[in-house]
Design a protein around this motif. Structure first.
Motif, mmCIF file in Angstrom:
data_model
loop_
_atom_site.group_PDB
_atom_site.id
_atom_site.type_symbol
_atom_site.label_atom_id
_atom_site.label_comp_id
_atom_site.label_asym_id
_atom_site.label_seq_id
_atom_site.Cartn_x
_atom_site.Cartn_y
_atom_site.Cartn_z
ATOM 1 N N THR A 35 7.148 -8.774 -7.184
ATOM 2 C CA THR A 35 6.479 -9.951 -7.728
ATOM 3 C C THR A 35 5.478 -9.524 -8.788
ATOM 4 O OG1 THR A 35 6.720 -11.048 -5.573
ATOM 5 C CG2 THR A 35 5.166 -12.018 -7.134
ATOM 6 N N PHE A 36 5.550 -10.169 -9.965
ATOM 7 C CA PHE A 36 4.705 -9.802 -11.099
ATOM 8 C C PHE A 36 3.968 -11.033 -11.612
ATOM 9 C CE2 PHE A 36 8.572 -7.245 -11.098
ATOM 10 C CZ PHE A 36 8.071 -5.948 -11.079
ATOM 11 N N GLU A 37 2.717 -10.849 -11.976
ATOM 12 C CA GLU A 37 1.951 -11.932 -12.571
ATOM 13 C C GLU A 37 2.491 -12.218 -13.970
ATOM 14 O OE1 GLU A 37 -2.715 -13.125 -13.481
ATOM 15 O OE2 GLU A 37 -2.204 -11.192 -12.566
ATOM 16 N N LEU A 38 2.726 -13.483 -14.255
ATOM 17 C CA LEU A 38 3.287 -13.841 -15.556
ATOM 18 C C LEU A 38 2.262 -13.681 -16.682
ATOM 19 C CD1 LEU A 38 5.503 -16.861 -14.515
ATOM 20 C CD2 LEU A 38 6.277 -14.876 -15.811
ATOM 21 N N ASP A 39 0.996 -13.819 -16.381
ATOM 22 C CA ASP A 39 -0.047 -13.615 -17.382
ATOM 23 C C ASP A 39 -0.525 -12.173 -17.318
ATOM 24 O OD1 ASP A 39 -2.035 -13.812 -19.253
ATOM 25 O OD2 ASP A 39 -3.421 -14.918 -17.967
ATOM 26 N N GLY A 40 0.232 -11.248 -17.933
ATOM 27 C CA GLY A 40 -0.173 -9.850 -17.976
ATOM 28 C C GLY A 40 0.832 -8.877 -17.390
ATOM 29 N N GLY A 41 1.717 -9.368 -16.498
ATOM 30 C CA GLY A 41 2.750 -8.511 -15.943
ATOM 31 C C GLY A 41 2.317 -7.631 -14.787
ATOM 32 N N GLU A 42 1.070 -7.804 -14.280
ATOM 33 C CA GLU A 42 0.599 -6.951 -13.197
ATOM 34 C C GLU A 42 1.457 -7.141 -11.953
ATOM 35 O OE1 GLU A 42 -1.335 -8.910 -14.933
ATOM 36 O OE2 GLU A 42 -2.830 -7.639 -15.932
ATOM 37 N N VAL A 43 1.790 -6.031 -11.284
ATOM 38 C CA VAL A 43 2.567 -6.104 -10.055
ATOM 39 C C VAL A 43 1.668 -6.617 -8.941
ATOM 40 C CG1 VAL A 43 2.144 -3.652 -9.534
ATOM 41 C CG2 VAL A 43 4.031 -4.847 -8.436
ATOM 42 N N VAL A 44 2.157 -7.608 -8.221
ATOM 43 C CA VAL A 44 1.411 -8.219 -7.123
ATOM 44 C C VAL A 44 1.956 -7.740 -5.782
ATOM 45 C CG1 VAL A 44 0.757 -10.405 -6.036
ATOM 46 C CG2 VAL A 44 0.864 -10.240 -8.529
ATOM 47 N N HIS A 45 3.284 -7.690 -5.658
ATOM 48 C CA HIS A 45 3.940 -7.195 -4.458
ATOM 49 C C HIS A 45 5.066 -6.243 -4.846
ATOM 50 C CE1 HIS A 45 1.682 -9.804 -1.887
ATOM 51 N NE2 HIS A 45 2.205 -10.909 -2.365
ATOM 52 N N GLY A 46 5.271 -5.205 -4.016
ATOM 53 C CA GLY A 46 6.368 -4.256 -4.216
ATOM 54 C C GLY A 46 7.673 -4.834 -3.741
ATOM 55 N N PRO A 47 8.738 -4.021 -3.813
ATOM 56 C CA PRO A 47 8.718 -2.559 -3.895
ATOM 57 C C PRO A 47 8.383 -1.940 -5.251
ATOM 58 C CG PRO A 47 10.971 -3.343 -3.784
ATOM 59 C CD PRO A 47 10.098 -4.531 -3.541
ATOM 60 N N ALA A 48 8.354 -2.713 -6.323
ATOM 61 C CA ALA A 48 7.910 -2.138 -7.599
ATOM 62 C C ALA A 48 6.467 -1.675 -7.435
ATOM 63 C CB ALA A 48 8.017 -3.164 -8.720
ATOM 64 N N SER A 49 6.130 -0.547 -8.033
ATOM 65 C CA SER A 49 4.755 -0.061 -7.976
ATOM 66 C C SER A 49 4.080 -0.088 -9.337
ATOM 67 C CB SER A 49 4.717 1.370 -7.423
ATOM 68 O OG SER A 49 5.490 2.244 -8.224
ATOM 69 N N SER A 50 4.838 -0.289 -10.406
ATOM 70 C CA SER A 50 4.268 -0.344 -11.749
ATOM 71 C C SER A 50 4.418 -1.740 -12.322
ATOM 72 C CB SER A 50 4.940 0.685 -12.669
ATOM 73 O OG SER A 50 6.338 0.492 -12.692
ATOM 74 N N ASP A 51 3.567 -2.069 -13.289
ATOM 75 C CA ASP A 51 3.566 -3.395 -13.888
ATOM 76 C C ASP A 51 4.834 -3.647 -14.696
ATOM 77 O OD1 ASP A 51 1.048 -3.604 -12.814
ATOM 78 O OD2 ASP A 51 -0.002 -3.205 -14.703
ATOM 79 N N GLN A 52 5.147 -4.919 -14.867
ATOM 80 C CA GLN A 52 6.249 -5.322 -15.727
ATOM 81 C C GLN A 52 5.729 -5.456 -17.153
ATOM 82 O OE1 GLN A 52 9.253 -5.373 -14.643
ATOM 83 N NE2 GLN A 52 10.376 -6.227 -16.354
ATOM 84 N N ILE B 96 0.834 -1.201 0.000
ATOM 85 C CA ILE B 96 0.000 0.000 0.000
ATOM 86 C C ILE B 96 0.868 1.251 0.000
ATOM 87 C CG2 ILE B 96 -1.628 1.351 1.370
ATOM 88 C CD1 ILE B 96 -2.826 -1.317 2.321
ATOM 89 N N LEU B 97 1.894 1.257 0.840
ATOM 90 C CA LEU B 97 2.761 2.433 0.944
ATOM 91 C C LEU B 97 3.603 2.630 -0.316
ATOM 92 C CD1 LEU B 97 3.968 2.039 4.647
ATOM 93 C CD2 LEU B 97 2.194 3.557 3.755
ATOM 94 N N HIS B 98 3.953 1.540 -1.002
ATOM 95 C CA HIS B 98 4.690 1.661 -2.264
ATOM 96 C C HIS B 98 3.812 2.219 -3.386
ATOM 97 C CE1 HIS B 98 8.518 0.012 -1.164
ATOM 98 N NE2 HIS B 98 8.044 -1.157 -0.833
ATOM 99 N N GLY B 99 2.494 2.062 -3.266
ATOM 100 C CA GLY B 99 1.589 2.511 -4.319
ATOM 101 C C GLY B 99 1.236 1.434 -5.320
ATOM 102 N N VAL B 100 1.355 0.166 -4.921
ATOM 103 C CA VAL B 100 1.053 -0.943 -5.839
ATOM 104 C C VAL B 100 -0.374 -0.828 -6.377
ATOM 105 C CG1 VAL B 100 0.698 -3.444 -5.960
ATOM 106 C CG2 VAL B 100 2.746 -2.524 -4.850
ATOM 107 N N ALA B 101 -1.310 -0.434 -5.515
ATOM 108 C CA ALA B 101 -2.715 -0.394 -5.917
ATOM 109 C C ALA B 101 -3.003 0.667 -6.968
ATOM 110 C CB ALA B 101 -3.598 -0.162 -4.692
ATOM 111 N N ILE B 102 -2.205 1.729 -7.017
ATOM 112 C CA ILE B 102 -2.478 2.812 -7.966
ATOM 113 C C ILE B 102 -1.540 2.782 -9.167
ATOM 114 C CG2 ILE B 102 -3.438 4.295 -6.181
ATOM 115 C CD1 ILE B 102 -0.817 5.834 -6.106
#
Length: 282
Positions: free
Chosen positions: A248-265, A36-42
């Motif tokens: 952590t990124f979802e392999l089907d789509g690249g969505e970021v699941v866990h930070g510290p990354a806040s943007s998708d792969q 939440i603090l990294h901004g994963v949701a946004i």
């Protein structure tokens, strides 16, 4: 610029950085809270968005302090800015904990300047509430100078040192248009990460049955090698976990699941022609 370069190279700050990093890791422990603090949701860092509130309130205070009969409004804005600075600082420390060594050195001084600003504005608020508006204005202007210095260092972190920006996106600019052959489908093993190159840009290839993912290999957070990462399951989704900082990124789509990354792969479109896997720019 020479002073900033010396700050980046100030190894004397490393021992303090290590101690503070342990404190931050212990204080912000649940992964969900960190996300939440990294901004994963946004989809981008939360800290720069929150910064606008205290800086905007405090700068507006400086303008009101130059105008007559605006004491109440100025005091209100000092209170708003000081209150908003606390969650803003927490998001900043959370991001700082996973930066590189050179970035952390600048980040420490950035945080020190902003901490001084919070202290000065807290003093300014106390002075105003007790009727000492002259002292409150003086402390406010000193606080504005401190937070402006901190903001300058924050700009250096973001634009010169590329802290908390998507590190993988520049690779897209180096891939030519059109379809590129990646590998023979028959040579792709099931459920295993492979690293291949397109125009000298590394990509990760992952096959699950007839579904194949091709994504940029440099982690969006700090350029970690996702090809050396770990395939994990998160909430029923197959993901790749960066070996450097755990993004952590979802392999089907690249969505970021866990930070510290806040943007998708970034994931690239694929097709199979004549048994050959091909990919191109999105």
């Amino acid at each position: 610029m020479r002073a900033l370069t010396r700050l980046e190279q100030a190894t004397s700050l490393d021992r303090t950085a290590e101690r503070v990093q342990r404190i931050v890791a212990a204080a912000i422990r649940p992964q969900r809270l960190r996300d939440i603090l990294h901004g994963v949701a946004i989809g981008h860092p939360l800290h720069p968005a929150l910064v606008q509130v205290p800086i905007g309130a405090w700068f507006s205070t400086a303008v009101l302090d130059l105008m007559p009969q605006q004491r109440r409004a100025a005091t209100t804005l000092v209170a708003i800015g000081t209150a908003a600075a606390l969650p803003t600082a927490i998001t900043g420390w959370n991001d700082w904990g996973s930066l590189s060594r050179e970035q952390q050195r600048v980040g420490l001084v950035h945080a020190l300047a902003n901490g001084m600003a919070i202290g000065l504005y807290a003093g300014s608020l106390a002075a105003r509430l007790t009727g000492r508006h002259g002292l409150g204005r003086t402390l406010g202007y000193l606080g504005l100078a401190a937070v402006s210095s901190g903001g300058f260092l924050g700009g250096h972190l973001a634009y010169k040192q590329a802290a908390s920006v998507n590190q993988g996106v520049p690779d897209l600019r180096r891939i030519e248009d059109g379809w590129h052959a990646v590998a023979d489908m028959s040579a792709l093993p099931q459920n295993k990460l492979l690293t291949r190159r397109i125009d000298d840009i590394a990509v990760v290839v992952y096959r699950d049955g007839d579904d194949v993912t091709v994504m940029l290999e440099r982690c969006a957070h700090q350029s970690g090698p996702l090809g050396a990462g770990q395939v994990v399951r998160e909430n029923g989704r197959t993901c790749v976990k960066c070996p450097w900082h755990g993004s952590t990124f979802e392999l089907d789509g690249g969505e970021v699941v866990h930070g510290p990354a806040s943007s998708d792969q970034q994931v690239l479109p694929t097709r199979v022609v004549g048994g050959v896997l091909q990919t191109r720019l999105p």
